[in-house]
Write an enzyme that holds these catalytic residues in place. Structure first.
Site: not given
Ligand code: SIN
Length: 489
Positions: A158, A182-183, A257-258, A291, A388
């Site tokens: 999200w 699947k969003p 991508e975690l 992330c 995080e």
């Molecule tokens: C993310 O939060 O994984 C994506 C951030 C970005 O693409 O800059």
């Protein structure tokens, strides 16, 4: 008022599979809430297993059509999608702020960013080069050809409701694959607007699909399907690990991508004004819900106090409020649980000797808003070091030598992004090589772009999105050895 769109058809309360809009979910509906006020803004169908499986079967047919479509036509279709995103940028940004809460200025930025992946892969589609390899024998020829893997799936988060989709889907479609997305149930409307524009761009039925439903149901069908060949997931390490295990039976190709836990290291020769600018760009984008956000600020002793003072002064200027206010820079977190996590990290940090030098305990502002917080005295024992935070809180630790800074930066099992500021060029090279992460910002806080390979190492996952590498994630290699064919018949 803030929800008036120029093109109301972009707000779809139906999901999209096999070129059809599906309004009724056999598992009911999902209500989508505006994080800024808790109001329901609409609902989308919750598909059951049978409906998801039917869309996968249609995506297999779509794949047959799409892989046999000329590269020029595939590229042109992607390009039209990109153009349509720009044409409808304001509406797409409004939908995003409405359902995700980010400041409207950032939503516009995300639409540009999301569209840039489509533009990039529209061009990359033309560059799916293979190889001709010198053969062992004079009458042999060795050719290596990249081929699309087939039906692919994506489960997206999200926090970037458009860009996390386009950087997967555009790469897949450029390679000749079909894709089912699947969003997140929090932000389906941005995804469905992309489906609407994809339809207008002319993707054949079954090629680009957006399916809504519970993560458990859709995730189960995606991963257990023998028709599906690939899953790309952006989200937590915990869920990524589960999905990987679920994909094991079918040996799906995977990109994960975690979670991240990025360090932001400021050395004593850094330009502190630049470092503060970079810190705000990296940490406070999307109100800290990224992330690649720095999660731990590590500052060399000689410049620690000055950096903290400058950072706190700059953060005081960030206006906190409603996402549709053009001046606002920090908005609501996605939900109450997100605020509680920042609270938990705040309480734990203060209980373990941290000192709050800017802001206050989260939870006092209305609508899940959290104003920037700076805490000094960060230590490795704190929860914030391990997890995080995903909120606008910057914890700062003081370190002595360059090696201490590097060691502290690398002292987590994650490796998505890392940032550092220094001016000595030898140090800049040295540190960029020593930091253990898939992406490093060296005197740069804004590192994301479509031309570069985005992705992590270790517990932050594997696979790359964007760059030359992005399309290869959706291709498999076929090596053909041509031998002697004998006399012509
Ligand atoms: C993310 O939060 O994984 C994506 C951030 C970005 O693409 O800059």
């Amino acid at each position: 008022m803030s929800f008036a769109l120029n093109d109301s058809k972009l707000f779809r309360e139906a999901c999209y599979g096999n070129g059809q809009w599906i309004s009724d979910g056999n598992d009911g509906h999902i209500e989508v809430v505006n994080p800024a006020n808790g109001e329901v803004i609409g609902r989308v169908p919750s598909l059951d297993e049978g409906q998801v499986s039917a869309s996968i079967a249609a995506a297999a047919e779509g794949f047959e059509v799409w892989k046999n479509t000329s590269i020029a036509d595939r590229s042109a279709c992607l390009r039209r999608w990109f153009d349509l995103m720009h044409e409808h940028k304001e509406d797409l940004a409004r939908i995003m702020t409405l359902e995700q809460g980010k400041p409207i200025t950032e939503s516009r930025g995300e639409i540009d960013y999301a569209a840039s992946y489509i533009e990039w892969f529209a061009e990359e589609a033309k560059r799916g080069y293979g190889q001709v390899i010198p053969a062992v024998k004079p009458d042999q020829r060795i050719v290596v050809r990249p081929e699309p893997v087939g039906v692919t799936t994506a489960i997206t988060p999200w926090n970037f409701p458009a860009a996390m989709i386009t950087r997967k889907a555009a790469a897949a479609l450029a390679a000749g694959c079909s894709m089912l997305v699947k969003p997140s149930g929090n932000t389906p409307f941005s995804a469905l607007a992309l489906a609407e524009l994809g339809e207008r761009a002319g993707f054949p039925a079954g090629v680009f699909n957006v399916l809504t439903g519970s993560s458990a149901v859709v995730g189960e069908v995606f991963t257990r399907s023998g028709t599906v060949k690939k899953l790309s997931f952006t989200g937590s390490t915990e869920v990524g690990r589960k999905l990987m295990a679920m994909c094991a039976d079918n040996l799906h190709k995977l990109s994960l991508e975690l979670g991240g836990n990025a360090p932001f290291v400021v050395f004593d020769d850094a330009d502190l004004d630049l470092a503060v600018k970079g810190a705000i760009a990296a940490k406070f984008r999307n109100t800290g819900q990224t992330c690649i956000c720095p999660n731990r600020f590590l500052v060399q002793a000689a410049v620690h106090d000055e950096f903290v003072a400058k950072l706190a002064a700059a953060l005081k200027e960030l206006k906190v409020g409603d996402g549709f206010d053009e001046e606002v820079k920090q908005t609501s977190l996605i939900n109450e649980k997100a605020v509680e996590k920042v609270q938990r990290h705040y309480d734990d940090a203060l209980a373990k000797g941290g000192k709050c030098v800017l802001g206050e305990r989260p939870g006092k502002l209305p609508h899940n808003r959290v104003a920037p917080i700076v805490i000094t005295g960060l230590s490795q024992q704190m929860q914030i070091w391990q997890e995080e935070t995903f909120g606008p809180m910057a914890p700062v630790m003081k370190f002595d030598s360059e090696q201490d800074g590097i060691d502290a930066a690398n002292a987590t099992p994650f490796g998505l992004a890392a940032y550092f500021y220094a001016s000595n060029s030898d140090r800049v090279w040295r540190v960029s090589e020593a930091l253990q992460a898939g992406m490093v910002g060296a005197n740069e806080g804004a590192i994301s772009n479509a031309m570069a390979p985005f992705g992590g190492i270790d517990q932050s996952g594997f696979g790359r999105e964007g760059g030359r590498e992005g399309m290869a994630e959706y291709q498999q290699l076929k090596y053909v050895c041509f031998g002697e064919s004998g006399p012509a018949a």
